[in-house]
Enzyme design. Sequence first.
Site, PDB file in Angstrom:
ATOM      1  N   THR A 139       0.824  -1.211   0.000  1.00 34.26           N
ATOM      2  CA  THR A 139       0.000   0.000   0.000  1.00 34.26           C
ATOM      3  C   THR A 139       0.861   1.265   0.000  1.00 34.26           C
ATOM      4  N   TRP A 169       0.916   2.476   6.039  1.00 35.21           N
ATOM      5  CA  TRP A 169       0.051   1.523   6.748  1.00 35.21           C
ATOM      6  C   TRP A 169       0.681   0.137   6.814  1.00 35.21           C
ATOM      7  N   ARG A 251      -5.543 -13.413   3.447  1.00 39.35           N
ATOM      8  CA  ARG A 251      -7.007 -13.253   3.549  1.00 39.35           C
ATOM      9  C   ARG A 251      -7.650 -14.541   4.064  1.00 39.35           C
ATOM     10  N   GLY A 347     -24.089  -3.543  28.101  1.00 49.29           N
ATOM     11  CA  GLY A 347     -24.461  -2.223  28.616  1.00 49.29           C
ATOM     12  C   GLY A 347     -23.231  -1.339  28.755  1.00 49.29           C
ATOM     13  N   GLU A 371      -6.194  -5.794   3.763  1.00 44.49           N
ATOM     14  CA  GLU A 371      -6.261  -7.019   2.936  1.00 44.49           C
ATOM     15  C   GLU A 371      -7.430  -6.960   1.954  1.00 44.49           C
ATOM     16  N   THR A 373     -10.716  -4.018   1.084  1.00 42.82           N
ATOM     17  CA  THR A 373     -11.853  -3.544   1.885  1.00 42.82           C
ATOM     18  C   THR A 373     -13.077  -4.425   1.640  1.00 42.82           C
TER      19      THR A 373
HETATM   20  P1  TGC Z   1      -6.077  -7.289 -12.141  1.00 39.15           P
HETATM   21  O1  TGC Z   1      -5.817  -6.718 -13.507  1.00 39.15           O
HETATM   22  O2  TGC Z   1      -7.401  -7.890 -11.861  1.00 39.15           O
HETATM   23  O3  TGC Z   1      -4.972  -8.409 -11.823  1.00 39.15           O
HETATM   24  C1  TGC Z   1      -3.578  -8.189 -12.065  1.00 39.15           C
HETATM   25  C2  TGC Z   1      -2.937  -9.563 -12.118  1.00 39.15           C
HETATM   26  O4  TGC Z   1      -3.044 -10.215 -10.858  1.00 39.15           O
HETATM   27  C3  TGC Z   1      -3.821 -11.409 -10.993  1.00 39.15           C
HETATM   28  N1  TGC Z   1      -4.661 -11.500  -9.781  1.00 39.15           N
HETATM   29  C4  TGC Z   1      -4.388 -12.344  -8.795  1.00 39.15           C
HETATM   30  N2  TGC Z   1      -3.433 -13.282  -8.666  1.00 39.15           N
HETATM   31  C5  TGC Z   1      -3.416 -13.987  -7.528  1.00 39.15           C
HETATM   32  N3  TGC Z   1      -4.314 -13.792  -6.535  1.00 39.15           N
HETATM   33  C6  TGC Z   1      -5.284 -12.862  -6.620  1.00 39.15           C
HETATM   34  N4  TGC Z   1      -6.136 -12.670  -5.609  1.00 39.15           N
HETATM   35  C7  TGC Z   1      -5.356 -12.087  -7.794  1.00 39.15           C
HETATM   36  N5  TGC Z   1      -6.160 -11.069  -8.217  1.00 39.15           N
HETATM   37  C8  TGC Z   1      -5.720 -10.735  -9.446  1.00 39.15           C
HETATM   38  C9  TGC Z   1      -4.609 -11.248 -12.264  1.00 39.15           C
HETATM   39  O5  TGC Z   1      -4.961 -12.503 -12.806  1.00 39.15           O
HETATM   40  C10 TGC Z   1      -3.623 -10.517 -13.113  1.00 39.15           C
HETATM   41  O6  TGC Z   1      -2.642 -11.439 -13.547  1.00 39.15           O
HETATM   42  P2  TGC Z   1      -1.930 -11.299 -14.976  1.00 39.15           P
HETATM   43  O7  TGC Z   1      -1.090 -12.506 -15.122  1.00 39.15           O
HETATM   44  O8  TGC Z   1      -3.046 -11.205 -15.979  1.00 39.15           O
HETATM   45  O9  TGC Z   1      -1.125 -10.030 -14.919  1.00 39.15           O
HETATM   46  O10 TGC Z   1      -5.710  -6.168 -11.105  1.00 39.15           O
HETATM   47  P3  TGC Z   1      -6.420  -4.778 -10.781  1.00 39.15           P
HETATM   48  O11 TGC Z   1      -5.351  -3.740 -10.838  1.00 39.15           O
HETATM   49  O12 TGC Z   1      -7.635  -4.581 -11.639  1.00 39.15           O
HETATM   50  O13 TGC Z   1      -6.837  -4.951  -9.241  1.00 39.15           O
HETATM   51  C11 TGC Z   1      -7.762  -5.882  -8.849  1.00 39.15           C
HETATM   52  C12 TGC Z   1      -8.084  -5.731  -7.328  1.00 39.15           C
HETATM   53  C13 TGC Z   1      -8.785  -4.425  -7.038  1.00 39.15           C
HETATM   54  C14 TGC Z   1      -9.025  -6.867  -6.983  1.00 39.15           C
HETATM   55  C15 TGC Z   1      -6.813  -5.866  -6.483  1.00 39.15           C
HETATM   56  O14 TGC Z   1      -5.860  -4.970  -6.799  1.00 39.15           O
HETATM   57  C16 TGC Z   1      -7.057  -5.853  -5.002  1.00 39.15           C
HETATM   58  O15 TGC Z   1      -7.231  -6.919  -4.434  1.00 39.15           O
HETATM   59  N6  TGC Z   1      -7.038  -4.658  -4.279  1.00 39.15           N
HETATM   60  C17 TGC Z   1      -7.072  -4.607  -2.848  1.00 39.15           C
HETATM   61  C18 TGC Z   1      -5.688  -4.265  -2.316  1.00 39.15           C
HETATM   62  C19 TGC Z   1      -5.340  -4.996  -1.059  1.00 39.15           C
HETATM   63  O16 TGC Z   1      -5.954  -5.978  -0.680  1.00 39.15           O
HETATM   64  N7  TGC Z   1      -4.287  -4.557  -0.398  1.00 39.15           N
HETATM   65  C20 TGC Z   1      -3.800  -5.226   0.765  1.00 39.15           C
HETATM   66  C21 TGC Z   1      -2.451  -4.692   1.174  1.00 39.15           C
HETATM   67  S1  TGC Z   1      -1.609  -5.725   2.335  1.00 39.15           S
HETATM   68  C22 TGC Z   1      -2.450  -5.558   3.759  1.00 39.15           C
HETATM   69  O17 TGC Z   1      -3.450  -4.953   3.872  1.00 39.15           O
HETATM   70  C23 TGC Z   1      -1.831  -6.263   4.901  1.00 39.15           C
HETATM   71  S2  TGC Z   1      -2.671  -6.077   6.381  1.00 39.15           S
HETATM   72  C24 TGC Z   1      -1.839  -7.282   7.176  1.00 39.15           C
HETATM   73  C25 TGC Z   1      -2.187  -7.461   8.595  1.00 39.15           C
HETATM   74  O18 TGC Z   1      -1.806  -6.645   9.439  1.00 39.15           O
HETATM   75  O19 TGC Z   1      -2.773  -8.571   8.893  1.00 39.15           O
HETATM   76  P1  FAD Z   2      -8.897   3.475  -0.340  1.00 37.97           P
HETATM   77  O1  FAD Z   2      -8.415   2.537  -1.376  1.00 37.97           O
HETATM   78  O2  FAD Z   2      -8.630   4.924  -0.538  1.00 37.97           O
HETATM   79  O3  FAD Z   2     -10.466   3.254  -0.166  1.00 37.97           O
HETATM   80  C1  FAD Z   2     -11.320   4.211   0.493  1.00 37.97           C
HETATM   81  C2  FAD Z   2     -12.769   3.759   0.285  1.00 37.97           C
HETATM   82  O4  FAD Z   2     -13.059   3.753  -1.129  1.00 37.97           O
HETATM   83  C3  FAD Z   2     -13.018   2.328   0.769  1.00 37.97           C
HETATM   84  O5  FAD Z   2     -14.283   2.251   1.368  1.00 37.97           O
HETATM   85  C4  FAD Z   2     -13.019   1.509  -0.509  1.00 37.97           C
HETATM   86  O6  FAD Z   2     -13.808   0.328  -0.418  1.00 37.97           O
HETATM   87  C5  FAD Z   2     -13.600   2.509  -1.496  1.00 37.97           C
HETATM   88  N1  FAD Z   2     -13.221   2.180  -2.869  1.00 37.97           N
HETATM   89  C6  FAD Z   2     -11.971   2.229  -3.445  1.00 37.97           C
HETATM   90  N2  FAD Z   2     -12.022   1.816  -4.702  1.00 37.97           N
HETATM   91  C7  FAD Z   2     -13.317   1.498  -4.963  1.00 37.97           C
HETATM   92  C8  FAD Z   2     -14.020   0.987  -6.094  1.00 37.97           C
HETATM   93  N3  FAD Z   2     -13.383   0.685  -7.241  1.00 37.97           N
HETATM   94  N4  FAD Z   2     -15.350   0.790  -5.998  1.00 37.97           N
HETATM   95  C9  FAD Z   2     -15.994   1.050  -4.832  1.00 37.97           C
HETATM   96  N5  FAD Z   2     -15.402   1.523  -3.732  1.00 37.97           N
HETATM   97  C10 FAD Z   2     -14.079   1.746  -3.800  1.00 37.97           C
HETATM   98  N6  FAD Z   2      -0.963  -2.488   3.561  1.00 37.97           N
HETATM   99  C11 FAD Z   2       0.201  -3.147   3.282  1.00 37.97           C
HETATM  100  O7  FAD Z   2       0.665  -3.128   2.132  1.00 37.97           O
HETATM  101  N7  FAD Z   2       0.869  -3.826   4.247  1.00 37.97           N
HETATM  102  C12 FAD Z   2       0.439  -3.891   5.534  1.00 37.97           C
HETATM  103  O8  FAD Z   2       1.056  -4.531   6.376  1.00 37.97           O
HETATM  104  C13 FAD Z   2      -0.759  -3.191   5.874  1.00 37.97           C
HETATM  105  N8  FAD Z   2      -1.189  -3.153   7.174  1.00 37.97           N
HETATM  106  C14 FAD Z   2      -2.248  -2.354   7.505  1.00 37.97           C
HETATM  107  C15 FAD Z   2      -2.561  -2.151   8.861  1.00 37.97           C
HETATM  108  C16 FAD Z   2      -3.606  -1.302   9.207  1.00 37.97           C
HETATM  109  C17 FAD Z   2      -3.902  -1.062  10.653  1.00 37.97           C
HETATM  110  C18 FAD Z   2      -4.382  -0.666   8.196  1.00 37.97           C
HETATM  111  C19 FAD Z   2      -5.531   0.221   8.546  1.00 37.97           C
HETATM  112  C20 FAD Z   2      -4.064  -0.858   6.873  1.00 37.97           C
HETATM  113  C21 FAD Z   2      -2.984  -1.679   6.504  1.00 37.97           C
HETATM  114  N9  FAD Z   2      -2.596  -1.810   5.160  1.00 37.97           N
HETATM  115  C22 FAD Z   2      -1.443  -2.499   4.836  1.00 37.97           C
HETATM  116  C23 FAD Z   2      -3.258  -1.038   4.124  1.00 37.97           C
HETATM  117  C24 FAD Z   2      -4.611  -1.596   3.685  1.00 37.97           C
HETATM  118  O9  FAD Z   2      -4.447  -2.716   2.872  1.00 37.97           O
HETATM  119  C25 FAD Z   2      -5.360  -0.471   2.957  1.00 37.97           C
HETATM  120  O10 FAD Z   2      -5.779   0.453   3.949  1.00 37.97           O
HETATM  121  C26 FAD Z   2      -6.554  -0.975   2.179  1.00 37.97           C
HETATM  122  O11 FAD Z   2      -6.148  -1.790   1.086  1.00 37.97           O
HETATM  123  C27 FAD Z   2      -7.434   0.157   1.646  1.00 37.97           C
HETATM  124  O12 FAD Z   2      -6.685   1.176   1.063  1.00 37.97           O
HETATM  125  P2  FAD Z   2      -6.897   2.712   1.504  1.00 37.97           P
HETATM  126  O13 FAD Z   2      -6.823   2.774   3.006  1.00 37.97           O
HETATM  127  O14 FAD Z   2      -5.947   3.514   0.720  1.00 37.97           O
HETATM  128  O15 FAD Z   2      -8.375   3.033   1.101  1.00 37.97           O
END
Ligand code: TGC
Ligand code: FAD
Length: 392
Positions: A139, A169, A251, A347, A371, A373
């Site tokens: 991120t 983050w 996830r 409560g 991971e 939203t």
């Molecule tokens: P898109 O064009 O759909 O895909 C790009 C390429 O990636 C492949 N792909 C996947 N591969 C493996 N697993 C998945 N779940 C995959 N989803 C997509 C896809 O097939 C493609 O491959 P290729 O070979 O054709 O290049 O990508 P997009 O840019 O349209 O984005 C799709 C979207 C929105 C679903 C994705 O970017 C997404 O999941 N966004 C959410 C971001 C997120 O989850 N961030 C998390 C950051 S880490 C975190 O929050 C850690 S918290 C940890 C903690 O404290 O526990």
């Molecule tokens: P944004 O992407 O700006 O989203 C804001 C709002 O817009 C959300 O409600 C979202 O659902 C909505 N939105 C965005 N796009 C769309 C769409 N296309 N259609 C409809 N609604 C949409 N990241 C890491 O890489 N590594 C980590 O270890 C990690 N740890 C974290 C720990 C904490 C405590 C927190 C809070 C976050 C962490 N993150 C980490 C980041 C986390 O993955 C992001 O916060 C998350 O992916 C959402 O991104 P954002 O906060 O920028 O929100």
Amino acid sequence: MAKDRFQFHDYYLAEELLTEEHRLIRSSVREWVKREVSPIVEEACQTTNFPKQWIKGLAEIGAFGPYIPAEYGGGGMDQISYGIIMQELERGDSGLRSTASVQSSLVMYPIYTYGSEEQRKKYLPKLAAGEMMGCFGLTEPDHGSNPGGMITNIKDKGDHFLLNGAKMWISNAPFADIAVVWAKDEQGVVRGMVVERGMPGFTTPETHGKWSLRASATGELVFDNVKVPKENIFPNVKGLKGPLGCLNSARYGIAWGAIGAALDCYDSALRYSQERIQFGKPIGGFQLTQKKLAEMITEITKAQLLTWRLGVLKNENRATPAQISMAKRNNVNMALQIAREARQIHGGMGITGEYPIMRHMMNLESVITYEGTHDIHLLITGMDVTGFNAFE
Ligand code: TGC
Ligand code: FAD
């Protein structure tokens, strides 16, 4: 927090679906959480402190890399074991589970799956033993839900890459020894790499002022002309599927973990409803309280069965990313709703640190966002069932 009186709830006898080994793992993690986590977790959250002694304990119970092969220091366990560990840890606190799931799914998994043999040998045994801690940088300040837009980049300088940009983050960042970082190369292709603390130009400022996950350290990763040796780049993956592949594993763990938080809230609310007397009888005797509790255990039971089935599919390498999205979205939302209802049942006491409710509720506000939203996972399911991509 008052003494941990948690009792497990298994309305559909889903534990019968587990093996003897699964049950042993569950018991040992549950005991460790009761002994080492529950007595101090409330104060850790109140004082915004990640108790560092948990690292050694997490390593000892096998919470770092449970499914990584034993030859690299991992537990060599199956995916259901991993899920059970995440459930029991998050029963204690989501921040504790965060620390373990980042280390396992977002640091060890990519090194094992995408790394060279040298990288595996260099990092995995130390990560499994808790002698080295890692974090995961995907991120960015302007790219959260849309990581494909990232601007962090590497430039080829012959014997090394020059890394510039910033990640935001990032769980575990303030104390991590290494960071798995995702950045675009000069062709705009996403590459993964290991950045080590101490590399000049690499800093990890801590994020303050969180009302959520206060027992988990969060920070930024800042890269100012960091020289990354070429041997630190992952050779076996290119593109956004690299980091997204790691997210599937994390996830999945969160889907299990959220059940732990929900169970803790339900268990506390059930006990409170049996002990708290109003209008001359336990509040559990009122129909409105029973409605809340009956709906809670129904939702928990559905989530337990969904997640167990997902674990079977994962063990067979058949779980799709969309199936994982459904479970993460459903279970975290379920846990958050249960935390809110449990707070009502308690409560006024529900807002205090005497009970775990408010802490879980505030934690889950992060878990429902990180991971991917809640709405992003809905759109992944929507795309899977309709065939139309709402992100384009
Ligand atoms: P898109 O064009 O759909 O895909 C790009 C390429 O990636 C492949 N792909 C996947 N591969 C493996 N697993 C998945 N779940 C995959 N989803 C997509 C896809 O097939 C493609 O491959 P290729 O070979 O054709 O290049 O990508 P997009 O840019 O349209 O984005 C799709 C979207 C929105 C679903 C994705 O970017 C997404 O999941 N966004 C959410 C971001 C997120 O989850 N961030 C998390 C950051 S880490 C975190 O929050 C850690 S918290 C940890 C903690 O404290 O526990
Ligand atoms: P944004 O992407 O700006 O989203 C804001 C709002 O817009 C959300 O409600 C979202 O659902 C909505 N939105 C965005 N796009 C769309 C769409 N296309 N259609 C409809 N609604 C949409 N990241 C890491 O890489 N590594 C980590 O270890 C990690 N740890 C974290 C720990 C904490 C405590 C927190 C809070 C976050 C962490 N993150 C980490 C980041 C986390 O993955 C992001 O916060 C998350 O992916 C959402 O991104 P954002 O906060 O920028 O929100």
